[in-house]
Design an enzyme around this catalytic site. Structure first.
Site, PDB file in Angstrom:
ATOM      1  N   GLU A   1       3.113 -33.059  23.372  1.00  0.00           N
ATOM      2  CA  GLU A   1       2.164 -33.545  24.523  1.00  0.00           C
ATOM      3  C   GLU A   1       1.640 -34.905  24.178  1.00  0.00           C
ATOM      4  OE1 GLU A   1      -0.145 -30.212  23.644  1.00  0.00           O
ATOM      5  OE2 GLU A   1      -0.133 -29.692  25.943  1.00  0.00           O
TER       6      GLU A   1
ATOM      7  N   GLU B   1       4.167 -23.168  22.287  1.00  0.00           N
ATOM      8  CA  GLU B   1       2.600 -22.357  22.288  1.00  0.00           C
ATOM      9  C   GLU B   1       2.918 -20.820  22.620  1.00  0.00           C
ATOM     10  OE1 GLU B   1       3.304 -25.361  23.431  1.00  0.00           O
ATOM     11  OE2 GLU B   1       1.668 -26.694  22.813  1.00  0.00           O
TER      12      GLU B   1
ATOM     13  N   ALA C   1      -0.545 -28.787  17.407  1.00  0.00           N
ATOM     14  CA  ALA C   1      -1.823 -28.743  16.944  1.00  0.00           C
ATOM     15  C   ALA C   1      -1.892 -28.040  15.524  1.00  0.00           C
ATOM     16  CB  ALA C   1      -2.600 -27.763  18.091  1.00  0.00           C
TER      17      ALA C   1
ATOM     18  N   GLY D   1       1.605 -29.808  20.575  1.00  0.00           N
ATOM     19  CA  GLY D   1       0.661 -30.913  20.865  1.00  0.00           C
ATOM     20  C   GLY D   1       1.426 -32.039  20.500  1.00  0.00           C
TER      21      GLY D   1
HETATM   22  N1  3HC Z   1      -0.509 -26.003  11.867  1.00  0.00           N
HETATM   23  C1  3HC Z   1      -0.697 -25.850  10.824  1.00  0.00           C
HETATM   24  N2  3HC Z   1       0.011 -25.723   9.775  1.00  0.00           N
HETATM   25  C2  3HC Z   1       1.522 -25.535  10.189  1.00  0.00           C
HETATM   26  C3  3HC Z   1       1.851 -25.875  11.510  1.00  0.00           C
HETATM   27  C4  3HC Z   1       0.956 -26.139  12.512  1.00  0.00           C
HETATM   28  N3  3HC Z   1       1.122 -26.348  13.701  1.00  0.00           N
HETATM   29  N4  3HC Z   1       3.063 -25.682  11.499  1.00  0.00           N
HETATM   30  C5  3HC Z   1       3.515 -25.398  10.449  1.00  0.00           C
HETATM   31  N5  3HC Z   1       2.498 -25.407   9.354  1.00  0.00           N
HETATM   32  C6  3HC Z   1       2.729 -25.286   8.049  1.00  0.00           C
HETATM   33  C7  3HC Z   1       3.227 -23.872   7.757  1.00  0.00           C
HETATM   34  O1  3HC Z   1       2.070 -22.681   7.617  1.00  0.00           O
HETATM   35  C8  3HC Z   1       3.848 -24.052   6.402  1.00  0.00           C
HETATM   36  O2  3HC Z   1       2.399 -24.248   5.378  1.00  0.00           O
HETATM   37  P1  3HC Z   1       2.707 -23.852   3.931  1.00  0.00           P
HETATM   38  O3  3HC Z   1       3.644 -24.592   3.305  1.00  0.00           O
HETATM   39  O4  3HC Z   1       1.296 -23.903   3.239  1.00  0.00           O
HETATM   40  O5  3HC Z   1       3.135 -22.300   3.675  1.00  0.00           O
HETATM   41  C9  3HC Z   1       4.064 -25.464   6.331  1.00  0.00           C
HETATM   42  O6  3HC Z   1       3.571 -26.180   7.485  1.00  0.00           O
HETATM   43  C10 3HC Z   1       5.955 -25.727   6.460  1.00  0.00           C
HETATM   44  O7  3HC Z   1       5.808 -24.618   7.484  1.00  0.00           O
HETATM   45  P2  3HC Z   1       7.469 -24.244   7.739  1.00  0.00           P
HETATM   46  O8  3HC Z   1       7.794 -23.325   6.188  1.00  0.00           O
HETATM   47  O9  3HC Z   1       7.555 -23.488   8.838  1.00  0.00           O
HETATM   48  O10 3HC Z   1       8.512 -25.397   7.536  1.00  0.00           O
HETATM   49  P3  3HC Z   1       9.728 -25.593   8.297  1.00  0.00           P
HETATM   50  O11 3HC Z   1      10.423 -27.016   7.886  1.00  0.00           O
HETATM   51  O12 3HC Z   1      10.682 -24.465   8.025  1.00  0.00           O
HETATM   52  O13 3HC Z   1       9.527 -25.580   9.883  1.00  0.00           O
HETATM   53  C11 3HC Z   1       8.429 -26.534  11.684  1.00  0.00           C
HETATM   54  C12 3HC Z   1       8.698 -26.742  10.500  1.00  0.00           C
HETATM   55  C13 3HC Z   1       9.401 -26.228  12.749  1.00  0.00           C
HETATM   56  C14 3HC Z   1       7.530 -27.770  12.360  1.00  0.00           C
HETATM   57  C15 3HC Z   1       7.711 -25.057  11.828  1.00  0.00           C
HETATM   58  O14 3HC Z   1       6.619 -25.205  10.944  1.00  0.00           O
HETATM   59  C16 3HC Z   1       7.159 -24.613  13.119  1.00  0.00           C
HETATM   60  O15 3HC Z   1       7.780 -24.317  14.205  1.00  0.00           O
HETATM   61  N6  3HC Z   1       5.867 -24.910  13.258  1.00  0.00           N
HETATM   62  C17 3HC Z   1       5.134 -24.400  14.438  1.00  0.00           C
HETATM   63  C18 3HC Z   1       4.959 -25.469  15.613  1.00  0.00           C
HETATM   64  C19 3HC Z   1       4.065 -24.786  16.509  1.00  0.00           C
HETATM   65  O16 3HC Z   1       4.030 -23.727  16.785  1.00  0.00           O
HETATM   66  N7  3HC Z   1       3.602 -25.839  17.174  1.00  0.00           N
HETATM   67  C20 3HC Z   1       2.466 -25.672  18.384  1.00  0.00           C
HETATM   68  C21 3HC Z   1       1.332 -25.538  17.826  1.00  0.00           C
HETATM   69  S1  3HC Z   1       0.054 -24.989  19.158  1.00  0.00           S
HETATM   70  C22 3HC Z   1      -0.223 -26.608  20.071  1.00  0.00           C
HETATM   71  O17 3HC Z   1       0.308 -27.457  19.668  1.00  0.00           O
HETATM   72  C23 3HC Z   1      -1.131 -26.325  20.960  1.00  0.00           C
HETATM   73  C24 3HC Z   1      -1.577 -27.581  21.573  1.00  0.00           C
HETATM   74  O18 3HC Z   1      -0.556 -27.803  23.068  1.00  0.00           O
HETATM   75  C25 3HC Z   1      -2.822 -28.145  22.096  1.00  0.00           C
END
Ligand code: 3HC
Ligand code: NAI
Length: 686
Positions: free
Chosen positions: A103, A123, A61, A100
């Protein structure tokens, strides 16, 4: 355009392109729903490949939307639309399919992945649970036990393991798009697997929920999300699909608005901002391909291991041949420990150890890119080391000091080409702790500072830029923590009650236990130096303990007593007597746990505000990262600055005013009062 559709014969290829990580923004969710409708209506299409442009599959998400009201189409509905599509959808995964993103993939009829991909539901790390069927579909696909691990731990699994779990249907070597199209061509027209939502959960082994609940609770401590995630997987395994989905969504929406989720989101974004300070935009770091460490003691050995773990060849320099052997043995002990704890296989440990070359002269350093000094905390010893390095090393080699308290400007006096010098302050144990304070001197060149940040990334560490002052960011605040802990025991609290209160607050150990573990002598040495500078550090009890050589666990007694071979702290009558003597004449009172935490944490915030005002730290969020990654401040509280803002800075000022009126803390500084009036620390930035 976030989604484009191409046709390859009877296979449609839906490509998501929403940089940087294809997060599921409202626009993307809508575009996916539109794509399902368009392809359902296209009689020529027999199967659909869902693939992503850029470095990753859908990473989840869009976390930026979490502070705002959810906008339709909601993700569970998007996933349901894909699952209910008339054509089978194949998720083609590279990079990470997270949250997401996974998912959405679970809504597809099939999942294929490149072997380097990873899949997970992280999450809980954001203080929430999956909100679009992750906890409900996963147990139906891979069984409850494996689902519990993935959902409550939050760690992704590699594609090969995912294939073993039944989460991935096929691994694709070579070109993912071509492989996925071929896969879709094969399955087109064949019977489609039963949608996951219609499957029954495989039977649960006896005792699974009870065992999992104990294990998750023990690990999560006061973090809420992991146990709630477990409850959702359990509900999904016991209830029908629709009511399990409703339960999951309700929990997700509740946690999304929680204080813990806000704190964990703050840390998520702080960790991503820290490695990229705006001042270094466009600066190319000096390349680091080889490294040396001077000093193979506690820190030097840990730093050498950290460098080796990142694949750099390392030379370890010590004073003489015996010291070289001791230094190498210190590094070997680190790898032995990693093998014993099953972190790495013996062969990897051997290979890493073979890449550490010990020496007692500097000749091997003529072509080294980076040298990190970790010798005794003595400015003359350090200067002598750098004088020698100035003679031997290439003029563009980066030279760094790991000093804790000395002034890097003073250490670098006399260094040839001082623009290549900086402080790289690691934390003990250096191969484990994530924090790296990066301390430029007045002369450090931007590409050298950038090299420090690039090195942190290479080592998997969180870099925080720190200005020069006594103790930089972290240890300067630590001094306040210790002084406050003493004030508390001099006014009616006991070391055990203070430690218990700080553990209840969420720290892994209290300030007195921590001092006993690290040794009281190091801080005593710093206080001596401070007094020589005319300062008046406050540590009447610690000074007396050091005077009778109660240095902590290493001398079988410090703030607590210890039995031989047992690290359990036991309250000490001798210490109680010293405290009573030092407390004579001071008002005594009863302390509740929450008051103790306030008397420690809020003065930390006060000092941190000064640090921010003096530009020793550039951002309040950087200070949060220092305390979380260097000192065990609970991540789910977001760090001290986030904690103070969430609590309300006016309330923080009021508590500090009360404490200082009773002589139990410094009064709130001007900056904190201003920040309180403005409603946040951003008022002090810039
Ligand atoms: N939403 C918005 N922005 C995100 C994001 C997300 N889920 N994940 C990463 N970003 C952004 C970062 O803030 C960063 O932004 P910036 O360049 O402006 O600073 C950019 O993407 C790059 O991120 P990283 O520096 O972390 O890039 P990497 O290549 O090192 O890693 C990644 C990539 C493994 C995808 C890592 O970003 C990550 O782990 N992201 C989080 C994933 C996550 O937690 N997903 C679950 C979200 S909650 C959800 O999905 C709820 C659902 O169940 C409804
Ligand atoms: P230590 O005493 O364990 O190790 C110092 C090592 O340096 C010894 O092995 C010694 O033989 C070697 N040494 C001394 N002079 C030398 C020289 N001229 N050439 C080569 N080797 C020499 O000390 P520790 O704890 O590793 O600290 C090292 C530095 O790291 C200090 O500046 C300290 O302030 C800093 N530091 C320490 C932390 C800690 O938790 N111990 C944390 C962060 C920084």
């Amino acid at each position: 355009m976030t989604v484009t559709i191409a046709r390859e014969d009877t296979v449609a290829v839906v490509t998501v392109d929403n940089p940087p990580v294809n997060a599921l923004s409202q626009a993307l969710r809508q575009a996916l729903v539109d794509a399902v409708a368009e392809l359902d209506a296209d009689a020529a299409v027999r199967a659909v490949v869902l693939i992503c442009a850029g470095r990753t599959f859908i990473a989840g998400a869009d976390v930026n939307e979490f502070g705002k009201p959810p906008q339709p189409p909601h993700l569970p509905d998007v996933v349901a639309r894909i699952e209910g599509a008339r054509k089978p959808w194949v998720a083609a995964i590279h990079g990470s399919a997270l949250g997401g993103g996974l998912e959405v993939a679970l809504g597809c009829a099939y999942r294929v992945a490149v072997p380097s991909a990873s899949l997970g539901l992280p999450e809980v790390r954001l203080g929430i649970i999956p909100g679009a069927g992750g906890t409900v579909r996963l147990p139906r696909l891979i069984g409850p036990a494996a689902a519990v691990d993935l959902v409550t731990g939050g760690s992704p699994v590699g594609a090969r393991k995912a294939e073993g779990l039944g989460l991935v249907d096929a691994l694709i070597d070579g070109d993912l798009r071509a492989g996925a199209i071929a896969f879709a061509g094969d399955i087109a027209g064949k019977p489609v697997p039963q949608p996951i939502s219609e499957r029954v959960v495989p039977p649960v082994e006896a005792g699974l929920w009870e065992t999992a609940e104990k294990a998750v609770a023990a690990k999560a401590k006061r973090e809420v999300a992991p146990l709630r995630a477990l409850a959702s997987v359990r509900r999904a395994s016991e209830a029908d699909f629709a009511s399990a989905m409703a339960f999951e969504r309700e929990t997700f929406l509740e946690l999304r608005g929680s204080a813990q989720a806000a704190a964990l989101r703050h840390v998520f974004f702080a960790e991503r901002a820290a490695p990229r300070p705006p001042e270094l935009a466009g600066i190319t770091p000096r390349a680091i391909r080889s490294a040396a460490v001077i000093g193979g003691g506690t820190m030097g050995a840990g730093i050498a291991a950290a460098l080796r773990d990142a694949g750099l060849p390392v030379v370890l320099i010590e004073r003489d041949k015996d010291a070289v052997e001791r230094g190498l043995a210190n590094v070997r002990a680190i790898y032995d420990g990693s093998v014993k704890r099953n972190r790495i296989p013996q062969a990897v440990a051997d290979e890493r150890m073979a890449g550490v070359v010990g020496a007692d002269d500097y000749d091997l350093l003529a072509d080294t890119d980076l040298v990190i000094e970790a010798v005794f905390e003595d400015i003359d010893v350090k200067r002598a080391v750098f004088a020698r390095l100035s003679e031997i090393c290439r003029p563009d080699a980066v030279l760094a000091t790991n000093t804790s308290y000395l002034d890097p400007n003073a250490i670098s006096e006399g260094v040839r080409h001082p623009e290549r010098f900086l402080g790289l302050h690691f934390f003990s144990p250096a191969h484990v702790m994530k924090l790296l304070e990066i301390v430029p001197t007045d002369a450090t060149a931007p590409e050298v500072l950038a090299a420090g940040f690039a090195l942190a990334r290479q080592l998997g560490k969180i870099p925080v830029r720190a200005g020069i002052c006594d103790g930089f960011i972290g240890n300067r605040i630590l001094k306040v923590t210790r002084a406050q802990a003493e004030r508390l025991v001099l006014s009616g609290a006991t070391p055990a009650s203070v430690d218990a209160a700080m553990r209840a607050f969420g720290l892994p150990m209290g300030p007195f236990e921590a001092q006993d573990l690290g040794g009281l002598d190091i801080a005593a040495f710093q206080r001596k130096a401070a007094r020589a500078r005319g300062e008046t550090p406050f540590a009447p009890v610690a000074d007396r303990l050091c005077a009778i050589e109660r240095f902590g666990q290493k001398s079988a007694g410090g703030w607590y007593d210890y039995q031989p071979g047992d690290r359990t702290p036991k309250p000490s009558d001798a210490v109680a007597a010293i405290i009573a003597e030092e407390a004579a004449g001071r008002p005594q009172r009863r302390w509740e746990e929450a008051e103790i935490a306030d008397a420690i944490v809020l003065p930390m915030v006060n000092e941190a505000t000064r640090i921010l005002e003096e530009r020793v730290a550039l951002r309040a969020a950087d200070i949060d990262l220092v305390k979380i990654h260097g000192y065990g401040f609970p991540r789910w509280r977001g760090g001290p600055m986030h904690y103070a803002e969430a609590r309300g800075l006016a309330a923080v000022v009021a508590v500090l005013d009360r404490l200082s009126a009773d002589g139990l803390a410094e009064p709130p500084c001007e900056g904190l009062r201003r920040a309180a009036e403005a409603g946040g620390f951003s008022a002090l930035a810039g």
